[in-house]
Every structure is written in structure tokens, then in C-alpha cells.
Design an enzyme around this catalytic site. Structure first.
Site, PDB file in Angstrom:
ATOM      1  N   SER A  75       0.824  -1.213   0.000  1.00 13.18           N
ATOM      2  CA  SER A  75       0.000   0.000   0.000  1.00 13.18           C
ATOM      3  C   SER A  75       0.860   1.266   0.000  1.00 13.18           C
ATOM      4  CB  SER A  75      -0.908   0.029   1.230  1.00 13.18           C
ATOM      5  OG  SER A  75      -1.814  -1.040   1.193  1.00 13.18           O
TER       6      SER A  75
HETATM    7  N1  SAH Z   1      -1.753  -4.658   3.678  1.00 20.14           N
HETATM    8  C1  SAH Z   1      -0.845  -4.655   2.551  1.00 20.14           C
HETATM    9  C2  SAH Z   1      -1.616  -4.466   1.248  1.00 20.14           C
HETATM   10  C3  SAH Z   1      -1.647  -5.731   0.502  1.00 20.14           C
HETATM   11  S1  SAH Z   1      -2.581  -5.693  -0.992  1.00 20.14           S
HETATM   12  C4  SAH Z   1       0.213  -3.587   2.727  1.00 20.14           C
HETATM   13  O1  SAH Z   1       0.341  -3.028   3.775  1.00 20.14           O
HETATM   14  O2  SAH Z   1       0.939  -3.320   1.788  1.00 20.14           O
HETATM   15  C5  SAH Z   1      -4.011  -6.595  -0.509  1.00 20.14           C
HETATM   16  C6  SAH Z   1      -3.812  -8.038  -0.122  1.00 20.14           C
HETATM   17  O3  SAH Z   1      -5.115  -8.581   0.104  1.00 20.14           O
HETATM   18  C7  SAH Z   1      -3.156  -8.922  -1.177  1.00 20.14           C
HETATM   19  O4  SAH Z   1      -2.021  -9.525  -0.655  1.00 20.14           O
HETATM   20  C8  SAH Z   1      -4.235  -9.944  -1.511  1.00 20.14           C
HETATM   21  O5  SAH Z   1      -3.728 -11.250  -1.773  1.00 20.14           O
HETATM   22  C9  SAH Z   1      -5.068  -9.943  -0.243  1.00 20.14           C
HETATM   23  N2  SAH Z   1      -6.431 -10.451  -0.408  1.00 20.14           N
HETATM   24  C10 SAH Z   1      -7.312 -10.255  -1.431  1.00 20.14           C
HETATM   25  N3  SAH Z   1      -8.467 -10.894  -1.204  1.00 20.14           N
HETATM   26  C11 SAH Z   1      -8.336 -11.501   0.008  1.00 20.14           C
HETATM   27  C12 SAH Z   1      -9.194 -12.331   0.794  1.00 20.14           C
HETATM   28  N4  SAH Z   1     -10.416 -12.640   0.406  1.00 20.14           N
HETATM   29  N5  SAH Z   1      -8.720 -12.788   1.979  1.00 20.14           N
HETATM   30  C13 SAH Z   1      -7.475 -12.478   2.404  1.00 20.14           C
HETATM   31  N6  SAH Z   1      -6.617 -11.708   1.710  1.00 20.14           N
HETATM   32  C14 SAH Z   1      -7.037 -11.229   0.519  1.00 20.14           C
END
Ligand code: SAH
Length: 227
Positions: A75
Site C-alpha cells: 500500500s
Molecule cells: N496490507 C498490505 C496491502 C496488501 S494488498 C500492505 O500493507 O501493503 C491486498 C492483499 O489482500 C493482497 O495480498 C491480496 O492477496 C489480499 N487479499 C485479497 N483478497 C483476500 C481475501 N479474500 N482474503 C485475504 N486476503 C485477501
């Protein structure tokens, strides 16, 4: 002699990951309206470069989302700061659930404010990477689960706050049900081209919604993946 295989990333950073580069990022966050000193201090001291592949680590302190593989992103620092600040300002942060661990950057920021963080990720190699990163930072108040996070993590609920870092088209009802009294769900809602960040608060069986701003997250997907 340490070999490349067991060498650990430099937590302090040098050159483009140095303290001076990080201060510039802080200035940007302040310009964009982040006010909480607690949040700003945590962003300042959390080495975002260790969450990225080496080839991208020189961009770690730019205020942008960056690829982490598997079609996912780390993010944008402004969004991490904004979401963390919104939850910090609106009530208790003792027990927090995060949906979408990714490489663990938001988890690292949250774990420095909450008593315990429970985090769920559907892509196994990303969850494993997050575990390694957060261990490196000696953050131990985190429990991990490889699963589809749309169902929350009932066993550990109810939660004071739930932060979702991937966007569903519609809010999963399970997440609302796992909020404690006064608990808040912070969640981007919408499709690829238009999403809004919603802060939903629970008062008994009533829920009130505040729309914070337009955002752009990867989609919340169904099911879990091993590879
Ligand atoms: N929190 C992270 C952002 C990651 S992007 C940061 O700080 O950078 C969002 C994440 O959500 C991805 O890794 C994706 O695989 C996950 N994701 C998407 N759908 C999901 C679900 N249904 N359950 C769990 N994780 C999920």
C-alpha cells in the site's frame, strides 16, 4: 564471513533508503493532512524498504503503491497513514483484525499501536514473506492465518477494529458481525474504477457509515491460494 544467503537487510537503510529520504516522505504525509504524531513517528521508524524486493527498495520511500508479486501491491504510505489514523482517532485498538496481509507493511504499522493484531492473507507465499519481515522487526503481537479473509476470524473476535486492505464490491456481513461494541470496520468498497473508503461503526445492532475518501485497492478475492 556472512554469505549473501544469510545476510539480513539493513534496517537503517542507506542512500535512497536513508533516514533523510524517509524525512521527505514524512513531509509529504503532513502536507496531505496526516496529523497524528503517533502515526507519523511509526511511519518514520518503520523500514518500508525491507518489505520490497531489492530491485525496488530504492523506491520504498516514494509515496506510491509498488508491486510485490502475485499481482498484488504494497500500500501507498499515505493510505496506510490515513487508515491507521482513522482507526486510532475513532476508538479502541486493543484487538485488531486485518484482512489482506500482503507483505505485512500495514500489519507492522498497526502492530505498533494495537495490543494484538490478527491478520489473514489468501496467498500463502505472501503470508510467509510477511511473517519473515515482521519477525525481522521483532513484532510478536501478531497471529497469522492463511485463508479467505471475507469470513473474518471468528475464533478471536469480537474485534475493536477491522482493517481491510483489498476492496470487495459489497461489504462481507461476517466482518460487521465480528465487531465489538463501539468497534469499527475500515474498508474500501467498489469495483476497479471507483472505490470509496468507508468507516463503519457498531452501536449495538446499528451500524453508522462515514465515507472518508476515494481510493484504489486491489480487489478482495474469493478463496485461498497455495502458490
Ligand atoms: N496490507 C498490505 C496491502 C496488501 S494488498 C500492505 O500493507 O501493503 C491486498 C492483499 O489482500 C493482497 O495480498 C491480496 O492477496 C489480499 N487479499 C485479497 N483478497 C483476500 C481475501 N479474500 N482474503 C485475504 N486476503 C485477501
Amino acid at each position: 564471513m556472512s554469505s549473501i544467503l544469510n545476510s539480513k537487510p539493513n534496517l537503517n537503510g542507506i542512500g535512497m533508503t536513508s533516514q533523510r529520504t524517509r524525512e521527505r516522505l514524512l513531509g509529504r504525509l503532513i502536507d496531505q493532512g496526516i496529523q497524528s504524531m503517533q502515526v507519523l513517528d511509526i511511519i518514520r521508524s518503520t523500514p518500508r524498504h525491507i518489505f520490497l524486493d531489492e530491485a525496488l527498495s530504492h523506491r520504498a520511500y516514494e509515496d506510491v503503491a509498488l508491486p510485490i508479486g502475485y499481482n498484488q501491491t504494497i500500500s501507498q504510505p499515505y493510505i496506510v497513514a490515513r487508515m491507521t489514523e482513522a482507526l486510532l482517532k475513532s476508538g479502541s485498538l486493543e484487538k485488531v483484525l486485518e484482512i489482506g496481509t500482503g507483505c505485512g507493511y500495514q500489519t507492522a504499522v498497526m502492530a505498533q499501536l494495537a495490543k494484538s493484531v490478527y491478520t489473514v492473507e489468501r496467498i500463502k507465499p505472501l503470508l510467509d514473506r510477511a511473517k519473515r519481515n515482521l519477525k525481522l522487526l521483532k513484532l510478536r503481537n501478531i497471529d497469522y492465518k492463511h485463508d479467505d479473509g471475507s469470513a473474518g476470524w471468528q475464533q478471536h473476535g469480537p474485534f475493536d477494529a477491522i482493517i481491510t486492505t483489498a476492496a470487495p464490491q459489497q461489504i462481507p456481513q461476517e466482518l460487521l458481525l465480528q465487531l465489538a461494541e463501539g468497534g469499527r470496520l475500515l474498508i474500501p468498497v467498489g469495483g476497479d474504477d471507483s472505490q470509496e473508503l468507508q468507516l463503519i461503526s457498531r452501536h449495538g445492532d446499528e451500524f453508522s457509515t462515514e465515507v472518508l475518501e476515494a481510493v484504489r485497492f486491489v480487489p478482495l478475492l474469493v478463496g485461498q491460494l497455495q502458490h
